[in-house]
Design an enzyme around this catalytic site. Structure first.
Site, short mmCIF file in Angstrom:
data_model
loop_
_atom_site.label_atom_id
_atom_site.label_comp_id
_atom_site.label_asym_id
_atom_site.label_seq_id
_atom_site.Cartn_x
_atom_site.Cartn_y
_atom_site.Cartn_z
CB CYS A 12 2.13 7.75 4.17
SG CYS A 12 2.37 6.09 3.55
CG HIS A 40 11.07 -1.54 2.64
ND1 HIS A 40 11.23 -0.83 1.49
CD2 HIS A 40 11.06 -2.85 2.28
CE1 HIS A 40 11.31 -1.68 0.47
NE2 HIS A 40 11.21 -2.90 0.93
CB CYS A 97 -0.23 2.77 -1.91
SG CYS A 97 -0.71 4.49 -1.71
CG HIS A 125 11.60 0.63 -4.50
ND1 HIS A 125 10.24 0.39 -4.49
CD2 HIS A 125 11.90 1.07 -3.25
CE1 HIS A 125 9.75 0.70 -3.31
NE2 HIS A 125 10.74 1.11 -2.53
CD GLU A 127 6.23 3.21 -6.27
OE1 GLU A 127 6.44 3.40 -5.05
OE2 GLU A 127 6.00 4.14 -7.06
CB CYS A 190 3.16 9.83 -2.85
SG CYS A 190 2.33 9.90 -1.31
CG ASN A 220 9.58 6.87 3.27
OD1 ASN A 220 9.47 7.55 4.29
ND2 ASN A 220 9.10 5.64 3.17
S1 SF4 Z 1 2.52 6.18 -2.37
FE1 SF4 Z 1 2.53 7.66 -0.71
S2 SF4 Z 1 0.69 7.19 0.50
FE2 SF4 Z 1 1.14 5.43 -0.82
S3 SF4 Z 1 2.38 4.06 0.41
FE3 SF4 Z 1 3.80 5.29 -0.77
S4 SF4 Z 1 4.28 7.06 0.53
FE4 SF4 Z 1 2.45 6.08 1.36
#
Ligand code: SF4
Length: 286
Positions: A12, A40, A97, A125, A127, A190, A220
């Site tokens: 992405c 990952h 990101c 996770h 994030e 996203c 993902n």
């Molecule tokens: S937020 Fe979206 S564009 Fe950013 S790293 Fe994750 S999947 Fe990729």
């Protein structure tokens, strides 16, 4: 056999940006480490390691390894870790990101505006660990609508881990609305994730078997494989072409192929090449 490839298969925008910059940093700097794996995907980590970029699991590991420059990965890190890196005097290349940064910004904003912050996502996770640090210690992390605490709050603010499906957010919104009179939602999902899921579904519906390419530790990529399972299409989640087996394709006319956001083009191309060598696959030109 015909090969149908999802147009958005592979890196992405955020991952492409981070990996390109990491390879640039590797050319100009020494003693470079990422704090946690940059993405990952084990094969990308190996490629960066071959160019001198190591992976440290903690700030203590960075100190032990005499790291000079620290790359912050696409998922971002917690506020506490950022300030510790600065205190310890590391040079920082922040490759979080921009979409994750936006979610971090909204988490902080909701906290400052006095909302009970609810984060929809996987509590373990990286994030989400980062987002929680911006949302404050009282923030709730829920993996789905059923996980929402029963407490009534006057103001509830929602943010979402960027890779969550929109259906999960819709269910959570319907639940939250029963427990509060004021709700603010930042849909931080996203668009690349949603597009990948949509295209994977389209490809899977026209395929006899699906190949999902990407790290087994990639959330993902795993989500794409689960979607195919949910559609009752036979699916094989592979990391590299070496895992392909001829007996998966007996009687198959159409093979669908998709790949997670952390899967590099070189791995996808290798899979396509091996498929063509195996059974004379013709791709759909995407
Ligand atoms: S937020 Fe979206 S564009 Fe950013 S790293 Fe994750 S999947 Fe990729």
């Amino acid at each position: 056999m015909k090969l149908i490839i999802a147009k958005s298969a592979g890196f992405c925008f955020g991952v492409k940006r981070a990996i390109n910059k990491a390879f640039e940093v590797a050319k100009t700097d020494s003693s470079v480490f990422t704090l946690g794996p940059i993405i990952h995907n084990p094969q990308v980590i190996e490629a960066l390691s071959a160019r001198g970029v190591g992976v440290a699991d903690s700030i203590a590991d960075l100190k032990r390894a005499n790291a000079k420059k620290v790359i912050i990965r696409t998922h971002g890190i917690s506020l506490e870790d950022i300030s510790r890196l600065k205190q310890e005097g590391f040079e920082v290349a922040d490759l979080t990101c921009p979409y994750v940064k936006k979610a971090q910004h909204y988490a902080k904003l909701l906290k400052e505006e006095g909302y009970q912050v609810v984060i929809l996502g996987d509590i373990e996770h990286p994030e989400v660990i980062g987002l929680k640090s911006y949302a404050g210690k009282n923030a709730w992390v829920v993996k789905d609508a059923e996980g929402l605490p029963r407490e009534v709050k006057s103001k509830v603010g929602l943010i979402v881990q960027t890779t969550q499906p929109v259906e999960a957010l819709k269910k959570l919104i319907s639940k939250v609305v029963e427990q509060t009179r004021q709700m603010k939602v930042y849909n931080t999902i996203c668009s690349s994730t949603a597009l990948k899921l949509k295209e994977t579904e389209e490809v899977a519906k026209g395929a006899d078997v699906m190949l999902v390419v990407g790290g087994r530790n990639s959330a993902n990529t795993t989500q794409l494989a689960r979607l195919c399972e949910h559609l009752a299409v036979p699916v094989h989640h592979i990391e590299t072409a070496a895992e392909l087996r001829l007996d998966w394709f007996g009687g198959v006319r159409k093979i669908g192929l998709t790949a997670g956001a952390s899967t590099p083009d070189w791995i996808i191309e290798e899979v396509i090449k091996v498929l063509k060598d195996m059974g004379g696959c013709k791709d759909n030109g995407n």
